[in-house]
Write a protein that holds these residues in place. Structure first.
Motif, PDB file in Angstrom:
ATOM      1  N   THR A  40       0.750  -1.295  -0.237  1.00  0.00           N
ATOM      2  CA  THR A  40      -0.106   0.049  -0.060  1.00  0.00           C
ATOM      3  C   THR A  40       0.934   1.198  -0.010  1.00  0.00           C
ATOM      4  OG1 THR A  40      -1.676  -1.058   1.203  1.00  0.00           O
ATOM      5  CG2 THR A  40      -1.923   1.175   1.103  1.00  0.00           C
ATOM      6  N   LYS A  41       2.026   1.195   0.702  1.00  0.00           N
ATOM      7  CA  LYS A  41       3.083   2.367   0.875  1.00  0.00           C
ATOM      8  C   LYS A  41       3.472   2.713  -0.655  1.00  0.00           C
ATOM      9  CE  LYS A  41       4.424   2.206   5.479  1.00  0.00           C
ATOM     10  NZ  LYS A  41       5.790   2.154   6.672  1.00  0.00           N
ATOM     11  N   LEU A  42       3.873   1.588  -1.079  1.00  0.00           N
ATOM     12  CA  LEU A  42       4.202   1.719  -2.666  1.00  0.00           C
ATOM     13  C   LEU A  42       3.515   2.128  -3.605  1.00  0.00           C
ATOM     14  CD1 LEU A  42       6.914   1.157  -4.430  1.00  0.00           C
ATOM     15  CD2 LEU A  42       6.011  -1.283  -4.724  1.00  0.00           C
ATOM     16  N   LEU A  43       2.317   1.718  -3.517  1.00  0.00           N
ATOM     17  CA  LEU A  43       1.114   2.330  -4.320  1.00  0.00           C
ATOM     18  C   LEU A  43       0.891   3.689  -4.132  1.00  0.00           C
ATOM     19  CD1 LEU A  43      -1.196   1.570  -6.465  1.00  0.00           C
ATOM     20  CD2 LEU A  43      -2.597   1.384  -4.371  1.00  0.00           C
ATOM     21  N   TRP A  44       0.850   4.290  -2.914  1.00  0.00           N
ATOM     22  CA  TRP A  44       0.737   5.526  -2.830  1.00  0.00           C
ATOM     23  C   TRP A  44       2.022   6.563  -3.485  1.00  0.00           C
ATOM     24  CZ3 TRP A  44      -3.368   8.233  -2.410  1.00  0.00           C
ATOM     25  CH2 TRP A  44      -4.654   7.528  -1.730  1.00  0.00           C
ATOM     26  N   ILE A  45       3.155   5.859  -2.848  1.00  0.00           N
ATOM     27  CA  ILE A  45       4.279   6.756  -3.517  1.00  0.00           C
ATOM     28  C   ILE A  45       4.294   6.743  -5.025  1.00  0.00           C
ATOM     29  CG2 ILE A  45       6.739   6.319  -3.485  1.00  0.00           C
ATOM     30  CD1 ILE A  45       6.721   5.285  -0.791  1.00  0.00           C
ATOM     31  N   ILE A  46       3.891   5.491  -5.650  1.00  0.00           N
ATOM     32  CA  ILE A  46       3.896   5.937  -7.074  1.00  0.00           C
ATOM     33  C   ILE A  46       2.746   6.833  -7.482  1.00  0.00           C
ATOM     34  CG2 ILE A  46       3.262   4.080  -9.082  1.00  0.00           C
ATOM     35  CD1 ILE A  46       4.620   1.980  -7.893  1.00  0.00           C
ATOM     36  N   ILE A  47       1.730   6.706  -7.121  1.00  0.00           N
ATOM     37  CA  ILE A  47       0.573   7.726  -7.376  1.00  0.00           C
ATOM     38  C   ILE A  47       0.945   9.167  -7.099  1.00  0.00           C
ATOM     39  CG2 ILE A  47      -1.821   8.634  -6.616  1.00  0.00           C
ATOM     40  CD1 ILE A  47      -2.371   5.717  -5.710  1.00  0.00           C
ATOM     41  N   ILE A  48       1.836   9.468  -6.019  1.00  0.00           N
ATOM     42  CA  ILE A  48       2.261  10.739  -5.656  1.00  0.00           C
ATOM     43  C   ILE A  48       3.222  11.179  -6.819  1.00  0.00           C
ATOM     44  CG2 ILE A  48       3.513  12.144  -4.016  1.00  0.00           C
ATOM     45  CD1 ILE A  48       1.818  10.768  -2.101  1.00  0.00           C
ATOM     46  N   LEU A  49       4.284  10.234  -7.097  1.00  0.00           N
ATOM     47  CA  LEU A  49       5.205  10.454  -7.990  1.00  0.00           C
ATOM     48  C   LEU A  49       4.637  10.676  -9.429  1.00  0.00           C
ATOM     49  CD1 LEU A  49       8.053   8.088  -6.901  1.00  0.00           C
ATOM     50  CD2 LEU A  49       7.808  10.604  -6.614  1.00  0.00           C
ATOM     51  N   ILE A  50       3.741  10.242  -9.899  1.00  0.00           N
ATOM     52  CA  ILE A  50       3.015  10.378 -11.008  1.00  0.00           C
ATOM     53  C   ILE A  50       2.142  11.624 -11.201  1.00  0.00           C
ATOM     54  CG2 ILE A  50       1.411   9.290 -12.804  1.00  0.00           C
ATOM     55  CD1 ILE A  50       2.319   6.517 -11.843  1.00  0.00           C
ATOM     56  N   VAL A  51       1.289  11.819 -10.199  1.00  0.00           N
ATOM     57  CA  VAL A  51       0.276  13.083 -10.317  1.00  0.00           C
ATOM     58  C   VAL A  51       0.739  13.717  -8.767  1.00  0.00           C
ATOM     59  CG1 VAL A  51      -1.263  13.178 -11.830  1.00  0.00           C
ATOM     60  CG2 VAL A  51      -1.419  11.389 -10.039  1.00  0.00           C
ATOM     61  N   PRO A  52       1.701  14.459  -8.622  1.00  0.00           N
ATOM     62  CA  PRO A  52       2.104  14.916  -7.263  1.00  0.00           C
ATOM     63  C   PRO A  52       1.036  15.627  -6.395  1.00  0.00           C
ATOM     64  CG  PRO A  52       4.030  15.291  -9.200  1.00  0.00           C
ATOM     65  CD  PRO A  52       2.661  14.843  -9.609  1.00  0.00           C
ATOM     66  N   VAL A  53       0.528  16.697  -7.279  1.00  0.00           N
ATOM     67  CA  VAL A  53      -0.213  17.298  -6.408  1.00  0.00           C
ATOM     68  C   VAL A  53      -1.647  16.792  -6.239  1.00  0.00           C
ATOM     69  CG1 VAL A  53      -1.932  19.704  -6.324  1.00  0.00           C
ATOM     70  CG2 VAL A  53       0.595  19.609  -7.208  1.00  0.00           C
ATOM     71  N   LEU A  54      -2.352  16.124  -7.022  1.00  0.00           N
ATOM     72  CA  LEU A  54      -3.454  15.508  -6.999  1.00  0.00           C
ATOM     73  C   LEU A  54      -3.214  14.119  -5.981  1.00  0.00           C
ATOM     74  CD1 LEU A  54      -6.444  15.023  -7.679  1.00  0.00           C
ATOM     75  CD2 LEU A  54      -5.826  13.699  -9.490  1.00  0.00           C
ATOM     76  N   GLY A  55      -2.007  13.454  -6.097  1.00  0.00           N
ATOM     77  CA  GLY A  55      -1.908  12.141  -5.416  1.00  0.00           C
ATOM     78  C   GLY A  55      -1.639  12.763  -3.911  1.00  0.00           C
ATOM     79  N   SER A  56      -0.948  13.834  -3.742  1.00  0.00           N
ATOM     80  CA  SER A  56      -0.591  14.075  -2.284  1.00  0.00           C
ATOM     81  C   SER A  56      -2.105  14.401  -1.455  1.00  0.00           C
ATOM     82  CB  SER A  56       0.108  15.344  -2.366  1.00  0.00           C
ATOM     83  OG  SER A  56       1.506  15.241  -2.696  1.00  0.00           O
ATOM     84  N   LEU A  57      -2.816  15.143  -2.187  1.00  0.00           N
ATOM     85  CA  LEU A  57      -4.174  15.741  -1.728  1.00  0.00           C
ATOM     86  C   LEU A  57      -4.957  14.386  -1.624  1.00  0.00           C
ATOM     87  CD1 LEU A  57      -4.826  18.952  -3.949  1.00  0.00           C
ATOM     88  CD2 LEU A  57      -4.186  18.664  -1.366  1.00  0.00           C
ATOM     89  N   LEU A  58      -5.025  13.426  -2.516  1.00  0.00           N
ATOM     90  CA  LEU A  58      -5.749  12.409  -2.363  1.00  0.00           C
ATOM     91  C   LEU A  58      -5.472  11.413  -0.997  1.00  0.00           C
ATOM     92  CD1 LEU A  58      -6.239  10.914  -5.740  1.00  0.00           C
ATOM     93  CD2 LEU A  58      -7.979  11.772  -4.408  1.00  0.00           C
ATOM     94  N   TYR A  59      -3.844  11.449  -1.189  1.00  0.00           N
ATOM     95  CA  TYR A  59      -3.524  10.659   0.301  1.00  0.00           C
ATOM     96  C   TYR A  59      -3.793  11.268   1.444  1.00  0.00           C
ATOM     97  CZ  TYR A  59      -0.618   8.659   3.648  1.00  0.00           C
ATOM     98  OH  TYR A  59      -0.288   7.972   4.896  1.00  0.00           O
ATOM     99  N   ILE A  60      -3.599  12.691   1.464  1.00  0.00           N
ATOM    100  CA  ILE A  60      -3.909  13.363   2.714  1.00  0.00           C
ATOM    101  C   ILE A  60      -5.254  13.457   3.280  1.00  0.00           C
ATOM    102  CG2 ILE A  60      -3.898  15.568   3.834  1.00  0.00           C
ATOM    103  CD1 ILE A  60      -1.087  16.169   2.370  1.00  0.00           C
ATOM    104  N   PHE A  61      -6.000  13.643   2.285  1.00  0.00           N
ATOM    105  CA  PHE A  61      -7.617  13.576   2.702  1.00  0.00           C
ATOM    106  C   PHE A  61      -8.257  12.219   2.633  1.00  0.00           C
ATOM    107  CE2 PHE A  61      -6.995  18.143   1.327  1.00  0.00           C
ATOM    108  CZ  PHE A  61      -7.144  18.830   2.479  1.00  0.00           C
ATOM    109  N   TRP A  62      -7.907  11.421   2.187  1.00  0.00           N
ATOM    110  CA  TRP A  62      -8.561   9.883   1.995  1.00  0.00           C
ATOM    111  C   TRP A  62      -7.619   8.644   2.519  1.00  0.00           C
ATOM    112  CZ3 TRP A  62      -8.253   5.854  -1.775  1.00  0.00           C
ATOM    113  CH2 TRP A  62      -9.491   4.864  -1.607  1.00  0.00           C
TER     114      TRP A  62
END
Length: 69
Positions: A40-62
């Motif tokens: 799960t950590k790896l999945l979130w890191i990949i998401i954040i590296l591909i789409v940094p702003v949206l991925g970060s906001l998705l992780y923080i809020f959801w």
């Protein structure tokens, strides 16, 4: 007048860049400190590296509050 607008746009650009970097770093540090499993950590890191702003906001809020991923 042109010089003033360049300075203002440069200052706002710098502020937005710093906010973007801090947002991404905060999300990445939060992921690395969390107790979720490694996949799960790896999945979130990949998401954040591909789409940094949206991925970060998705992780923080959801993503931080979800334990079923």
């Amino acid at each position: 007048m042109h010089f003033i607008s360049e300075v203002i746009s440069g200052a706002f650009g710098l502020v937005f860049f710093i906010a973007w970097v801090l947002l991404v770093l905060y999300a990445l540090m939060s992921i690395l400190r969390s107790s979720m499993n490694q996949n799960t950590k790896l999945l979130w890191i990949i998401i954040i590296l591909i789409v940094p702003v949206l991925g970060s906001l998705l992780y923080i809020f959801w993503g931080r509050n979800q334990s079923f991923l």
